[in-house]
Design a protein around this motif. Sequence first.
Motif, mmCIF file in Angstrom:
data_model
loop_
_atom_site.group_PDB
_atom_site.id
_atom_site.type_symbol
_atom_site.label_atom_id
_atom_site.label_comp_id
_atom_site.label_asym_id
_atom_site.label_seq_id
_atom_site.Cartn_x
_atom_site.Cartn_y
_atom_site.Cartn_z
ATOM 1 N N ALA A 29 54.377 23.388 59.468
ATOM 2 C CA ALA A 29 54.837 22.159 60.106
ATOM 3 C C ALA A 29 55.465 21.212 59.089
ATOM 4 C CB ALA A 29 53.670 21.471 60.816
ATOM 5 N N THR A 30 54.907 21.158 57.890
ATOM 6 C CA THR A 30 55.482 20.326 56.829
ATOM 7 C C THR A 30 56.886 20.810 56.478
ATOM 8 O OG1 THR A 30 53.287 19.867 55.918
ATOM 9 C CG2 THR A 30 55.171 19.507 54.460
ATOM 10 N N ALA A 31 57.033 22.114 56.341
ATOM 11 C CA ALA A 31 58.349 22.680 56.037
ATOM 12 C C ALA A 31 59.344 22.388 57.142
ATOM 13 C CB ALA A 31 58.231 24.189 55.816
ATOM 14 N N ASP A 32 58.905 22.545 58.394
ATOM 15 C CA ASP A 32 59.805 22.271 59.513
ATOM 16 C C ASP A 32 60.194 20.796 59.540
ATOM 17 O OD1 ASP A 32 59.660 24.906 60.191
ATOM 18 O OD2 ASP A 32 58.683 24.626 62.116
ATOM 19 N N GLY A 33 59.270 19.912 59.178
ATOM 20 C CA GLY A 33 59.600 18.493 59.105
ATOM 21 C C GLY A 33 60.633 18.196 58.039
ATOM 22 N N ILE A 34 60.516 18.875 56.893
ATOM 23 C CA ILE A 34 61.524 18.731 55.842
ATOM 24 C C ILE A 34 62.887 19.176 56.358
ATOM 25 C CG2 ILE A 34 62.293 19.653 53.612
ATOM 26 C CD1 ILE A 34 59.305 19.779 52.812
ATOM 27 N N MET A 35 62.908 20.316 57.028
ATOM 28 C CA MET A 35 64.167 20.838 57.543
ATOM 29 C C MET A 35 64.745 19.935 58.627
ATOM 30 S SD MET A 35 63.640 25.001 57.444
ATOM 31 C CE MET A 35 62.049 25.136 58.236
ATOM 32 N N ASP A 36 63.894 19.434 59.509
ATOM 33 C CA ASP A 36 64.361 18.498 60.543
ATOM 34 C C ASP A 36 65.068 17.301 59.917
ATOM 35 O OD1 ASP A 36 63.782 19.502 63.109
ATOM 36 O OD2 ASP A 36 61.669 18.950 62.937
ATOM 37 N N HIS A 78 47.543 26.926 47.383
ATOM 38 C CA HIS A 78 47.809 27.763 48.557
ATOM 39 C C HIS A 78 49.101 28.555 48.358
ATOM 40 C CE1 HIS A 78 47.499 28.775 52.901
ATOM 41 N NE2 HIS A 78 48.801 28.900 52.770
ATOM 42 N N LEU A 79 50.129 27.898 47.857
ATOM 43 C CA LEU A 79 51.400 28.591 47.648
ATOM 44 C C LEU A 79 51.283 29.689 46.596
ATOM 45 C CD1 LEU A 79 53.915 25.594 47.800
ATOM 46 C CD2 LEU A 79 53.481 27.322 49.557
ATOM 47 N N ALA A 80 50.289 29.576 45.718
ATOM 48 C CA ALA A 80 50.076 30.616 44.706
ATOM 49 C C ALA A 80 49.332 31.822 45.271
ATOM 50 C CB ALA A 80 49.293 30.036 43.524
ATOM 51 N N GLY A 81 48.865 31.716 46.523
ATOM 52 C CA GLY A 81 48.092 32.793 47.124
ATOM 53 C C GLY A 81 48.951 33.837 47.812
ATOM 54 N N PRO A 82 48.322 34.721 48.573
ATOM 55 C CA PRO A 82 49.046 35.809 49.250
ATOM 56 C C PRO A 82 50.086 35.270 50.235
ATOM 57 C CG PRO A 82 46.674 36.200 49.274
ATOM 58 C CD PRO A 82 46.863 34.799 48.787
ATOM 59 N N LEU A 83 51.134 36.042 50.420
ATOM 60 C CA LEU A 83 52.224 35.641 51.311
ATOM 61 C C LEU A 83 51.725 35.377 52.719
ATOM 62 C CD1 LEU A 83 55.383 35.399 51.704
ATOM 63 C CD2 LEU A 83 55.274 37.768 52.518
ATOM 64 N N ASP A 84 52.092 34.213 53.252
ATOM 65 C CA ASP A 84 51.903 33.927 54.663
ATOM 66 C C ASP A 84 53.106 33.132 55.156
ATOM 67 O OD1 ASP A 84 51.479 31.170 54.113
ATOM 68 O OD2 ASP A 84 49.311 31.424 54.021
ATOM 69 N N MET A 85 53.056 32.695 56.426
ATOM 70 C CA MET A 85 54.225 32.031 56.989
ATOM 71 C C MET A 85 54.547 30.728 56.293
ATOM 72 S SD MET A 85 56.820 32.050 58.872
ATOM 73 C CE MET A 85 56.424 33.668 59.524
ATOM 74 N N SER A 86 53.549 30.080 55.711
ATOM 75 C CA SER A 86 53.841 28.824 55.017
ATOM 76 C C SER A 86 54.758 29.054 53.823
ATOM 77 C CB SER A 86 52.541 28.150 54.570
ATOM 78 O OG SER A 86 51.915 28.832 53.500
ATOM 79 N N HIS A 87 54.597 30.151 53.119
ATOM 80 C CA HIS A 87 55.472 30.444 51.988
ATOM 81 C C HIS A 87 56.920 30.613 52.457
ATOM 82 C CE1 HIS A 87 51.455 31.665 50.676
ATOM 83 N NE2 HIS A 87 51.864 31.553 49.433
ATOM 84 N N ALA A 146 62.876 25.831 53.508
ATOM 85 C CA ALA A 146 63.122 24.388 53.456
ATOM 86 C C ALA A 146 63.717 23.990 52.109
ATOM 87 C CB ALA A 146 61.823 23.626 53.710
ATOM 88 N N LEU A 147 63.145 24.484 51.025
ATOM 89 C CA LEU A 147 63.668 24.151 49.702
ATOM 90 C C LEU A 147 65.062 24.739 49.502
ATOM 91 C CD1 LEU A 147 60.442 24.645 47.540
ATOM 92 C CD2 LEU A 147 61.366 22.518 48.508
ATOM 93 N N GLY A 148 65.277 25.936 50.024
ATOM 94 C CA GLY A 148 66.610 26.527 49.941
ATOM 95 C C GLY A 148 67.651 25.687 50.658
ATOM 96 N N TYR A 149 67.251 25.093 51.788
ATOM 97 C CA TYR A 149 68.199 24.249 52.527
ATOM 98 C C TYR A 149 68.488 22.964 51.760
ATOM 99 C CZ TYR A 149 70.568 22.043 56.438
ATOM 100 O OH TYR A 149 71.524 21.435 57.240
#
Length: 202
Positions: free
Chosen positions: A96-103, A146-155, A161-164
């Motif tokens: 949701a945080t990523a989607d907010g950044i993209m929005d 969390h971002l250093a952990g195993p791949l999930d949808m948040s990654h 979002a950062l790429g955009y």
Amino acid sequence: MQLYYASASPFARKVMVTLHETGQLDDVELLTATGTPLDATDMPTAHNPLGKLPALTRPDGPAIYDSRVICRYLDARADAGLYPDRTIWETLTLEATADGIMDAAVLMVYEGRCRPENLQSADWVNGQWDKISRALDALTTRWMSHLAGPLDMSHIAIGCALGYLDFRHDDRNWRHGRDALDDWFAAFDERPAMKATRPVAT
């Protein structure tokens, strides 16, 4: 299945990265669509009445839309584990945080593209960037473990979002003072799924 998408859309990219990461790309016919809030003529409104991308048609039910819904569907379809039970609330909050950044980032683009120049508001644009900046600071101070952990949808969502931000708002220099997030993204952006879905300027 058919996916209506635009390569420049960070929300569509999130779905595309998910297709790559879950091995389902060959199961989907990709159909490009374009439009803005002022002109949805060429958007798949028959499948998404909101006139937004992405939208996914399925052989086993009605079309689904909103990138979060589509990604959750694709994850379940492939049993990929991108929404792990053990961290589900953290994963969903970060998505949701990523989607907010993209929005906010997309709204900044629309302000320049869709609103007459004499009606554009620099304060409004900067207000959108303030949202992004606060979210990036939160990622840096609260969520790097969390971002250093195993791949999930948040990654996937944060990466898109950062790429955009690089794609549309590179002049804002989101990396300044956020070395840990910068380092994480530099590594994540080298994943084959990210390389294969680089946005194209339109």
